[in-house]
Scaffold this motif. Structure first.
Motif, short mmCIF file in Angstrom:
data_model
loop_
_atom_site.label_atom_id
_atom_site.label_comp_id
_atom_site.label_asym_id
_atom_site.label_seq_id
_atom_site.Cartn_x
_atom_site.Cartn_y
_atom_site.Cartn_z
N THR A 138 -12.98 26.12 -52.23
CA THR A 138 -13.20 26.82 -50.96
C THR A 138 -14.57 26.48 -50.38
O THR A 138 -14.71 26.31 -49.17
CB THR A 138 -13.07 28.35 -51.15
OG1 THR A 138 -13.72 28.73 -52.35
CG2 THR A 138 -11.62 28.75 -51.22
N LYS A 142 -2.83 32.90 -56.53
CA LYS A 142 -2.42 32.97 -55.13
C LYS A 142 -3.56 33.31 -54.19
O LYS A 142 -3.53 33.01 -53.00
CB LYS A 142 -1.30 34.02 -54.95
CG LYS A 142 -0.06 33.77 -55.76
CD LYS A 142 0.60 32.45 -55.40
CE LYS A 142 1.65 32.06 -56.41
NZ LYS A 142 1.96 30.63 -56.39
N THR A 143 -4.56 33.96 -54.75
CA THR A 143 -5.73 34.30 -53.93
C THR A 143 -6.37 33.04 -53.38
O THR A 143 -6.78 32.98 -52.22
CB THR A 143 -6.75 35.06 -54.77
OG1 THR A 143 -6.12 36.18 -55.35
CG2 THR A 143 -7.91 35.51 -53.93
N ALA A 171 -4.51 31.63 -50.48
CA ALA A 171 -4.75 32.39 -49.26
C ALA A 171 -6.12 32.06 -48.67
O ALA A 171 -6.27 31.89 -47.46
CB ALA A 171 -4.65 33.89 -49.55
N ARG A 172 -7.11 31.93 -49.53
CA ARG A 172 -8.46 31.62 -49.03
C ARG A 172 -8.51 30.21 -48.48
O ARG A 172 -9.18 29.95 -47.47
CB ARG A 172 -9.48 31.77 -50.16
CG ARG A 172 -9.71 33.21 -50.53
CD ARG A 172 -10.78 33.35 -51.55
NE ARG A 172 -10.93 34.73 -51.96
CZ ARG A 172 -11.73 35.11 -52.93
NH1 ARG A 172 -12.46 34.22 -53.58
NH2 ARG A 172 -11.83 36.39 -53.26
N ASN A 222 -7.04 30.26 -45.08
CA ASN A 222 -7.93 30.84 -44.09
C ASN A 222 -9.05 29.89 -43.70
O ASN A 222 -9.51 29.91 -42.56
CB ASN A 222 -8.57 32.13 -44.64
CG ASN A 222 -7.62 33.29 -44.58
OD1 ASN A 222 -6.69 33.28 -43.78
ND2 ASN A 222 -7.81 34.27 -45.42
N LEU A 223 -9.49 29.07 -44.65
CA LEU A 223 -10.60 28.17 -44.37
C LEU A 223 -10.15 26.87 -43.73
O LEU A 223 -10.99 26.05 -43.37
CB LEU A 223 -11.37 27.86 -45.65
CG LEU A 223 -12.23 29.00 -46.17
CD1 LEU A 223 -12.84 28.63 -47.50
CD2 LEU A 223 -13.33 29.32 -45.18
#
Lengths: 259, 448
Positions: free
Chosen positions: B281, B310-311, B314-315, B318-319
């Motif tokens: 990330t 899964k987090t 999702a991140r 978003n990025l």
């Protein structure tokens, strides 16, 4: 919603913007243009998009960020550009995003110092600006960059102490709601900020899925964190549709497309 | 009391955001004049770059992804300064094709390429790019520059190829000035085109062996090296306008393959709570920062189906700016489903960015399927369960309509009936009538 800051209020307000399964950035653009038009001094910690993005949308909403920045009304921290600066060049003084260079998740003290420096009252003859505002878009990015939820909550706590209590200003923070995805850190962050907020604006996608005419639903919740025995929190729900230069709101089921 | 954003009086038009490009911090989000490529410009700085066009919605400069169908779904193309994340299909069969089409489009347009991979040598990747299907018009444009020299052995494989024999001898610009090309997946791009193009390769096993002193931070060394490499190219070749010696008016296309896989040194695909869970990330954030301040566009393929946590997915979503997911039917129950027999998989548009705008170009059609025909990769609106048979029936004999309705109800699944938006999706009156009938019919069916 006009924030009411009468003489009897002893602190500024913390507004939480939250989005679940949709993009709540239209709320950020709204508050940015709103506070700039209200002649407030704004410190914008813009972690998500570039300056020109906010500027171009701001112009559609009637504010010019470049001019505001030059006048000293707006202090803008462009996260994306700063991250590149911090990452590739060693900085002499502590940079607000110094934690990007560190191996272990540290704390957000440099970022807080930046905010405090930006919003501290300047000793000039006349008061140029009405009151200070801190705007953050968005807090969940800090988690993705390696900060722990507790460190981010500490940062919010320090900011609230300075901006809301000491300087009687307002704070507007955007946090994503991860929803089904069990993002524990994000949930801790969201709950922590919710408890401290006076006003929560929650943008949600429709439960049945995508619709061209109704982009989502906005839930507004008024809270009084300072009074534990407050009367029941007031809440309202509207549906909305985002247009090119504005957002139109209507009661649930009353979308012009359906009527 | 609702928070209504008042419509601003519009201080200054959006077109006035054209800042002078000579400033050192040129961002890629400046509004460019909508000119067709190739025409002479009147302003000194509004030089159009081959293979780009401004978006009709917000003036954002776009490049083609290499697949005109995908361009259309993304609102015209991929915006410069943004990253397109492709969630790989399970057996990594179709995502490399999209990756290669993107790179091939760059070669055809004369853009600079940066190919990064931990699995394959970039030189080999470039050898396997699909051949462009150039029509006769663009061949004619090209003829004027090329020395018209007919050689007896000109008849090599493709009819188009012989024009390019003369390429290495002369400095060429882009092969074609069109936006978006079709590619023949069964043929290779001509060698001359590759040799004439400007490309940089980043092959991780080669780069990681050199001992460059890196400060410890929570990114894996492979990612750090890649970021430094990209930043170096952007600066050296002047894509961000900060290098005084280099005046670059071209686009850098960055392609990163299999990002996040264990071969990059990242363990998010192996362990649920790895030691470096923020590495990817952070990488994406800094990468996006680099892209926003330069004339570049990036495509990343990522094996998200392998990521345990899964987090992180999702991140990562978003990025990223644009995110599409490929789901192939191979090995799944859908492979034998007659509804999907014409298609190879589904393509999910997971995210479209809102750039310089409150709204984004979301397409109304959400169910899309792709198929790899003999030569071309096409994307079509998926025939949906229930509605699918209806649309086929409309073409067939009308008198058999009612008996088929019962079949339709068996096939139709409840979520379709409950989705309110599906009724608005019907495209012509007859279809909407049919949908309505089905709704009423099934509602009564459940009432006894």
């Amino acid at each position: 919603s006009r924030p009411s800051l009468s003489l009897t209020e002893i602190e500024g307000k913390l507004t939480l913007l939250c989005d679940a399964k949709t993009d709540g950035s239209f709320l950020v653009h709204h508050f940015l243009s709103f506070y700039l038009k209200a002649n407030c001094k704004v410190c914008f910690v813009a972690l998500f998009q570039s300056f020109s993005h906010y500027n171009i949308v701001g112009q559609k909403l009637g504010v010019n960020l470049t001019v505001a920045r030059e006048r000293g009304q707006l202090v803008f921290l462009e996260g994306l550009k700063s991250a590149v600066d911090v990452f590739f060049q060693t900085q002499e003084e502590p940079h607000p995003l110094q934690f990007l260079r560190e191996a272990n998740a540290g704390n957000l003290k440099p970022l807080f110092e930046f905010v405090r420096e930006a919003l501290k009252p300047v000793d000039s003859g006349e008061a140029r600006w009405t009151y200070p505002v801190l705007l953050v878009d968005d807090l969940s990015v800090l988690l993705s960059l390696g900060m722990g939820a507790v460190a981010v909550l500490d940062f919010i706590h320090y900011c609230r102490a300075t901006v809301c209590w000491e300087l009687k200003g307002n704070m507007v923070i955007l946090v994503h709601d991860s929803g089904d995805v069990e993002d524990e850190e994000n949930d801790i962050l969201l709950n922590g900020v919710s408890h401290q907020s006076h006003l929560i604006l929650r943008a949600e996608g429709l439960a049945t899925g995508f619709c061209r005419d109704v982009h989502g639903q906005l839930r507004i919740l008024w809270r009084r964190p300072s009074q534990p025995t407050a009367q029941r929190d007031q809440s309202l729900t509207y549906q909305y549709k985002i247009q090119d230069k504005s957002v139109s709101f209507f009661a649930k089921g009353m979308s012009p497309a359906v009527l | 009391m609702a928070a209504v954003a008042t419509c601003g009086s519009g201080a200054g038009t959006t077109g006035s955001a054209v800042a002078t490009a000579s400033k050192s911090n040129v961002t890629s989000f400046q509004r460019r004049g909508p000119r067709a490529s190739g025409t002479n410009d009147s302003g000194p700085r509004l030089v159009s770059i081959a293979g780009t066009r401004p978006s009709v919605r917000n003036g954002q400069l776009l490049v083609s992804t290499g697949l005109p169908a995908l361009d259309q779904l993304l609102g015209g193309g991929l915006a410069i300064g943004t990253v397109l994340l492709i969630e790989e299909d399970k057996y990594n069969i179709y995502s490399p094709l999209l990756f290669k089409c993107f790179l091939a489009e760059g070669i055809v347009n004369g853009h600079t390429l940066l190919v990064a991979s931990a699995t394959e040598d970039p030189a080999n990747i470039l050898q396997e790019l699909p051949a462009p299907l150039l029509d006769d018009n663009s061949k004619k444009e090209f003829d004027e520059d090329v020395y018209n020299h007919k050689t007896p052995e000109s008849n090599i494989k493709m009819k188009i190829a012989w024009r390019y024999q003369l390429l290495p001898k002369m400095e060429i610009g882009p092969v074609s000035s069109r936006f978006g090309h079709y590619y023949d997946a069964s043929k290779r791009i001509p060698q001359e085109l590759i040799e004439a193009s400007n490309w940089h390769g980043f092959f991780l096993p080669e780069k990681i062996s050199s001992t460059l002193k890196v400060e410890p931070c929570s990114l894996t060394p492979g990612y750090i090296k890649l970021l430094q490499f990209i930043q170096n190219i952007i600066y050296e070749e002047g894509f961000d306008g900060s290098n005084p010696q280099k005046k670059q008016r071209n686009v850098l296309r960055i392609g990163i393959q299999n990002l996040g896989s264990p071969l990059w040194g990242d363990d998010i695909c192996c362990a649920e709570n790895g030691s470096n869970s923020h590495s990817l990330t952070k990488f994406l954030y800094v990468l996006r920062g680099l892209l926003r301040t330069s004339l570049s566009a990036c495509i990343i393929t990522m094996p998200t189906h392998l990521i345990q946590n899964k987090t992180i997915i999702a991140r990562v979503t978003n990025l990223s700016d644009t995110v599409i997911g490929l789901e192939s039917f191979i090995g799944s129950e859908r492979e034998t489903n007659p509804l999907y027999k014409d298609y190879h998989g589904l393509i999910h548009i997971r995210q479209i960015p809102r750039l310089n705008n409150l709204i984004c170009d979301e397409s109304d059609v959400k169910d899309l399927a792709f198929k790899l025909k003999r030569k071309l990769f096409t994307i079509e609106a998926e025939v949906q369960k229930g509605v699918s048979r209806a649309t086929f029936l409309l073409d067939g004999p009308r008198k058999k309509l009612f008996p088929c309705l019962f079949q339709l109800l068996e096939v139709a699944c409840i979520p379709w009936l409950m989705a309110s938006s599906s009724i608005f999706r019907a495209s012509n009156i007859f279809e909407s009538f049919l949908c309505y009938q089905l709704w009423v019919f099934s509602a009564s069916l459940f009432h006894f």
